[in-house]
Write an enzyme that holds these catalytic residues in place. Structure first.
Site, PDB file in Angstrom:
ATOM      1  N   SER A  74       1.080   1.878   0.052  1.00  0.00           N
ATOM      2  CA  SER A  74      -0.307   1.933  -0.420  1.00  0.00           C
ATOM      3  C   SER A  74      -0.983   3.230   0.044  1.00  0.00           C
ATOM      4  O   SER A  74      -0.457   4.317  -0.187  1.00  0.00           O
ATOM      5  CB  SER A  74      -1.060   0.687   0.049  1.00  0.00           C
ATOM      6  N   HIS A  92       1.214  -5.233  -6.029  1.00  0.00           N
ATOM      7  CA  HIS A  92       1.038  -4.215  -5.002  1.00  0.00           C
ATOM      8  C   HIS A  92       1.803  -4.529  -3.712  1.00  0.00           C
ATOM      9  O   HIS A  92       1.678  -5.609  -3.148  1.00  0.00           O
ATOM     10  CB  HIS A  92      -0.451  -4.069  -4.705  1.00  0.00           C
ATOM     11  N   GLU A 127       0.817  -3.053 -11.460  1.00  0.00           N
ATOM     12  CA  GLU A 127      -0.138  -2.439 -10.531  1.00  0.00           C
ATOM     13  C   GLU A 127      -1.021  -1.415 -11.231  1.00  0.00           C
ATOM     14  O   GLU A 127      -0.536  -0.612 -12.037  1.00  0.00           O
ATOM     15  CB  GLU A 127       0.597  -1.695  -9.406  1.00  0.00           C
TER      16      GLU A 127
END
Length: 305
Positions: free
Chosen positions: A150, A278, A248
């Site tokens: 991320s 995610h 995503e």
């Protein structure tokens, strides 16, 4: 450029449907300091890998957690940068997940507690990441892999570009490779999947990412390459491996990063997992895709270290 789409496993489809049904009843996770305990608890659901020990430590004046396998190469290490939109996350929260990579890679990992927003805005996170990388080099580690998920994936790519450029000039160690999982690498939020995957993504919302970016950037141009590494040439990088879910809103961040690195002559591989959301590799307890992706991550790092 290596590109592969992984079909959704039938066993995973039922798990993902149940997860989506549950998430539909809950408010979206806000990227704000008040959400830190919830995020920590979420990440701790990843099981700890067998044979891995943890110890707190400091590298480059940044505190964090070491994840160590029972045996490993003496001068090899992984620098792992946790996710959380630059606002959430910690070394303790991510250590279970990182232990799974360490077990497969056969090398220790240091997870730094880089400074978070809004208490510490840009460029605090990249400054801390660079301090840790330099600290690992000073400790004698000369085979270093950089990894992250991320926002930590975006931070990893920013760090990779920075230290690789220095190494090409003869200053410092060239990282051996880098792994990015669902990376957030464009804080300008310009990827087309922000719209095309908006309905499919049950976890991450563009409005929340925008709030997190504002908390971190504090008025800095979101296209500053130290914050959004897409906005710079990505040539001369070591091998790059990227995993991302097909559902995503950050899908196009991964696509564009791999395309840019490959177009500049680099070795870059992109794996897109159908039906996945995610940072799905953290859900090793339930998802076949997660176990397969982490096996690939571990093998890739082991190969290059």
């Amino acid at each position: 450029m290596s590109f592969e789409i992984h079909p959704e496993d039938e066993r995973d489809r039922a798990v993902m449907l149940a997860m989506r049904d549950m998430l539909a009843t809950l408010p979206a996770l806000e990227f704000a300091p008040a959400s830190r305990p919830v995020f920590e608890d979420l990440m701790r659901h990843t099981p700890v890998a067998d044979g891995i020990s943890f110890e707190t430590g400091t590298v480059g004046a940044v505190s964090g957690v070491w994840c160590r396998p029972m045996a490993g190469a003496a001068r090899a290490a992984i620098l792992y940068l946790h996710g959380g939109a630059y606002v959430l996350g910690s070394a303790i929260g991510h250590r279970n997940f990182v232990s799974q990579i360490v077990q497969r890679a056969g090398a220790p990992a240091f997870i730094p507690d880089y400074r978070l927003a809004p208490e510490h805005g840009f460029p605090a996170a990249i400054d801390d990441a660079l301090s840790v990388f330099t600290g690992l080099c000073d400790m004698g580690y000369d085979a270093i892999a950089i990894a992250g998920d991320s926002a930590g994936g975006g931070l990893a790519l920013s760090l990779l570009a920075l230290v690789a450029a220095r190494a090409r000039k003869g200053a410092g160690v060239m990282p051996r490779c880098a792994v990015l999982m669902s990376p957030w690498i464009d804080l300008a939020l310009a990827g087309g999947s922000m719209l095309t995957r908006a309905e499919a993504d049950p976890l991450v919302k563009r409005d929340e990412l925008k709030k997190a970016a504002d908390l971190y950037l504090k008025g800095t141009d979101p296209t500053d390459p130290r914050a959004s590494p897409l906005y710079q040439p990505l040539g001369g990088l070591p091998p790059l491996l990227v995993h991302v879910g097909d559902d995503e809103i950050l899908l196009d961040d991964s696509r564009r990063a791999v395309e840019a690195a490959s177009s500049a002559g680099g070795e870059a591989a992109l794996h897109i997992w159908e039906g996945m959301t995610h940072v799905f590799p953290s859900n090793l307890a339930q998802l076949q895709a997660a176990r397969q992706a982490i096996d690939m991550v571990g093998a890739f790092i082991r190969q290059h270290l």
